[in-house]
Design an enzyme around this catalytic site. Structure first.
Site, PDB file in Angstrom:
ATOM      1  N   ASP A  68     110.815  53.017  75.480  1.00 32.73           N
ATOM      2  CA  ASP A  68     110.880  53.683  76.691  1.00 32.73           C
ATOM      3  C   ASP A  68     112.153  53.465  77.388  1.00 32.73           C
ATOM      4  O   ASP A  68     112.576  52.151  77.248  1.00 32.73           O
ATOM      5  CB  ASP A  68     109.909  53.017  77.384  1.00 32.73           C
ATOM      6  CG  ASP A  68     109.751  53.460  78.873  1.00 32.73           C
ATOM      7  OD1 ASP A  68     109.305  54.904  79.060  1.00 32.73           O
ATOM      8  OD2 ASP A  68     109.777  52.679  79.803  1.00 32.73           O
ATOM      9  N   THR A 101     112.192  59.272  81.228  1.00 32.25           N
ATOM     10  CA  THR A 101     113.466  58.297  81.723  1.00 32.25           C
ATOM     11  C   THR A 101     114.585  58.275  80.790  1.00 32.25           C
ATOM     12  O   THR A 101     115.725  58.222  81.394  1.00 32.25           O
ATOM     13  CB  THR A 101     112.642  56.918  81.553  1.00 32.25           C
ATOM     14  OG1 THR A 101     112.337  56.692  80.289  1.00 32.25           O
ATOM     15  CG2 THR A 101     111.741  56.685  82.593  1.00 32.25           C
ATOM     16  N   THR A 102     114.484  58.560  79.665  1.00 39.45           N
ATOM     17  CA  THR A 102     115.686  58.746  78.646  1.00 39.45           C
ATOM     18  C   THR A 102     116.287  60.079  78.980  1.00 39.45           C
ATOM     19  O   THR A 102     117.620  60.131  78.849  1.00 39.45           O
ATOM     20  CB  THR A 102     115.135  58.503  76.991  1.00 39.45           C
ATOM     21  OG1 THR A 102     114.517  57.368  76.835  1.00 39.45           O
ATOM     22  CG2 THR A 102     116.585  58.707  76.209  1.00 39.45           C
ATOM     23  N   ASP A 398     102.536  55.693  80.746  1.00 39.94           N
ATOM     24  CA  ASP A 398     103.533  56.835  80.929  1.00 39.94           C
ATOM     25  C   ASP A 398     102.460  58.131  80.982  1.00 39.94           C
ATOM     26  O   ASP A 398     102.570  59.096  81.737  1.00 39.94           O
ATOM     27  CB  ASP A 398     104.362  56.852  79.761  1.00 39.94           C
ATOM     28  CG  ASP A 398     105.486  56.043  80.020  1.00 39.94           C
ATOM     29  OD1 ASP A 398     105.671  55.227  81.026  1.00 39.94           O
ATOM     30  OD2 ASP A 398     106.456  55.717  79.402  1.00 39.94           O
TER      31      ASP A 398
END
Length: 566
Positions: A68, A101-102, A398
């Site tokens: 994550d 998020t990445t 998530d």
């Protein structure tokens, strides 16, 4: 020579304190971009279903295994001020959406990378910033046009869609092999909430041991048995249709304050003080029993006296219940949390179909099930290593966040890099209608969006150049949902494959990435004051001779005295 006029020496003006680090101009912008690229290289390999995990050793014996992006960057403890902005946007994406998020970090850094040639050739950073923001606004419009709305679908169709959205969010996680089970679990948990969809109403508990398949969803409340005193084992462990009382007060005899002083003249006076103390606690217990409640939960301690008192009357009690679990119990059972035992009305009590205490692995858990007005849920995660269960919890969190956003937004787009390639194609077409530098800058923005499908291909071990060529060809022929086929090393229709993502996730990611990029490109000077790198000096005492005094001792007129004495 006598006739020569002496030269005037220009005095040097010092604005900053000696030792200050002052970096400015074009090299400073390049330095910030390079620092951000280094951070992006760290997390880029975690993107997609074939992404790799990172093992981070922090603290003494603390180990975290995760892919994550937000979790990794939180643990990296980034010190560079410009790169720290990327950590902030990853955190905001995680808090707002829960996934992507990445992607937001990769897009932001790729936008900076595409801006480097323009800045090196003399284009003003504000020109780049202005056109980047224009391109971002165009992307928002295109996403709204392409988003597939599910507002008019039936409940069954909408549930099926949410399950597929949750599965997409779990594709790149450690629990991808169990995504069908956990996706259904995440959707049912979100659907059990009320309209505000509060995230804290879903409790996730970790129990080491067992298999992942043994994880279960409780439509109600489940929490670990709290610390208990003697007499607890005599209490009932299974109560159908209980009356539940929730308290926020202590039910135990308090120890005397070590600094308290009570003056008495005869022993009978001391006995009256002790009797009064016992009378207070017994009065509280009698009032609680008089309400008819047979399950008592309190956020504060329930002592051994109260525990035995309730056990003798066939009443279950648990003290030191966490505030989150107490709030969830209130939501599920309808009980109101009381701060006093005076005038507790029957309406303040809650109920459920069944209360029971069960063994889960090596732990004992309290379950409240069949709640008539359940607006909460609990998920018990099982697994082997604690690191694996922690990553499973992050993955499930998530998925829950993505499902919540999908329920509120009711629109999805295709993933697998399809939406990025379609936005890139449309931006290139729009750039041809613009004259001047803006045409090249918007075209560079379009090229930067290709970082997502390219990185997906690289992480899967494919030839990224070949995959991107196929994707460009498909999109320019009108096949707008063409994405990377991870399974067969090629191109597929991501929408038909049910690789769906909430449209607001993509909008938020593009907004955050563009703003972070524009913020860093707009920084042309960094000043680091010397005092920020030094530890604050200890305050100086009034007497120089006392500086060498041992800790815990202080001076007085007559010498030294222990710290606590006045």
């Amino acid at each position: 020579m006598a006739g020569r006029i002496p030269m005037m020496v220009q005095p040097r003006i010092l604005l900053l304190k000696e030792g200050s680090d002052d970096s400015q101009g074009k090299p400073q912008i390049m330095s910030n971009i390079n620092a951000c690229q280094f951070l992006a290289d760290t997390v880029s390999t975690t993107l997609g279903p074939r992404g790799m995990d990172k093992l981070i050793h922090h603290g003494m014996d603390r180990i975290t295994i995760s892919n994550d992006g937000a979790t990794i960057m939180k643990l990296l403890d980034v010190a560079h001020p410009a790169a720290a902005l990327l950590v902030d946007i990853a955190k905001s994406q995680d808090a707002e959406i829960g996934d992507g998020t990445t992607s937001v970090v990769l897009i932001a850094v790729e936008l900076m990378k595409m801006a480097k040639p323009f800045i090196e050739e003399g284009v003003h950073p504000q020109t780049v910033i202005q056109n980047y923001r224009l391109a971002c606004q165009l992307c928002q419009q295109y996403i709204n046009e392409m988003a597939y709305s599910v507002a008019d679908k039936s409940d069954a169709e909408r549930t099926d869609l949410l399950v597929k959205v949750a599965q997409t969010a779990m594709n790149s996680k450690l629990i991808a092999s169990h995504r069908e089970q956990f996706a259904r679990m995440a959707v049912e948990a979100v659907q059990s909430l009320d309209e505000d969809l509060r995230e804290d109403m879903i409790g996730i508990k970790q129990v080491t041991g067992g298999a992942m398949e043994e994880s279960e969803l409780i439509k109600g409340v489940a929490f670990k048995k709290s610390f208990s005193y003697a007499g607890f084992e005599q209490q009932p462990k299974r109560i159908p249709n209980p009356k539940i009382c929730l308290l926020n007060l202590e039910l135990e005899l308090k120890n005397e304050n070590s600094k308290a002083e009570v003056r008495i003249t005869n022993p009978e006076q001391y006995q009256s003080i002790v009797d009064a103390e016992w009378s207070i606690i017994f009065t509280k217990l009698e009032k609680i029993v008089a309400t008819g409640a047979n399950v008592i939960l309190s956020r504060l301690a329930i002592g051994d006296l109260a525990t035995q008192y309730f056990a003798d009357r066939n009443i279950f009690c648990a003290g030191r219940v966490t505030q989150e679990d107490l709030n969830r119990a209130s939501k599920a059972t309808g009980a109101q949390i009381q701060t006093s035992v005076n005038d507790i009305t029957p309406s303040a009590l809650g109920t459920c179909g069944l209360f029971e205490e069960k063994q889960v692995g090596a732990e004992r858990y309290n379950f409240f099930t069949d709640c008539p007005q359940a607006k909460t849920a609990s998920i018990i995660l099982r697994g082997g290593a604690s690191q694996f269960i922690e990553e499973a919890e992050r993955s499930l969190h998530d998925a829950i966040m993505v499902v919540r956003r999908s329920v509120k937004n009711k629109a999805v787009v295709a993933g697998a890099g399809a939406i990025e390639m379609e936005l890139s194609k449309r931006l290139r077409e729009h750039s041809l209608t613009i004259a001047g530098k803006g045409q090249l800058i918007i075209s560079a923005f379009a090229q930067a969006l290709e970082v997502i499908p390219r990185q997906l291909s690289q992480n899967a071990g494919f030839d990224a150049t070949d995959i991107l060529d196929q994707l460009r060809q498909k999109h320019f022929t009108g096949f707008r949902w063409a994405g990377v086929d991870i399974t067969n090393e090629g191109v597929c229709d991501a929408f038909e494959r049910c690789i769906w993502e909430p449209s607001n996730m993509k909008r938020n990611a593009l907004n955050a990435a563009t703003e972070a990029c524009c913020l860093i490109l707009g920084i042309d000077e960094t000043i680091k004051a010397p005092q920020s790198e030094q530890a604050p000096a200890p305050p100086r005492g009034g007497m120089g001779g006392m500086r060498g005094m041992m800790p815990g001792m202080r001076g007085g007129r007559g010498g030294m005295a222990p710290r606590g004495r006045r």
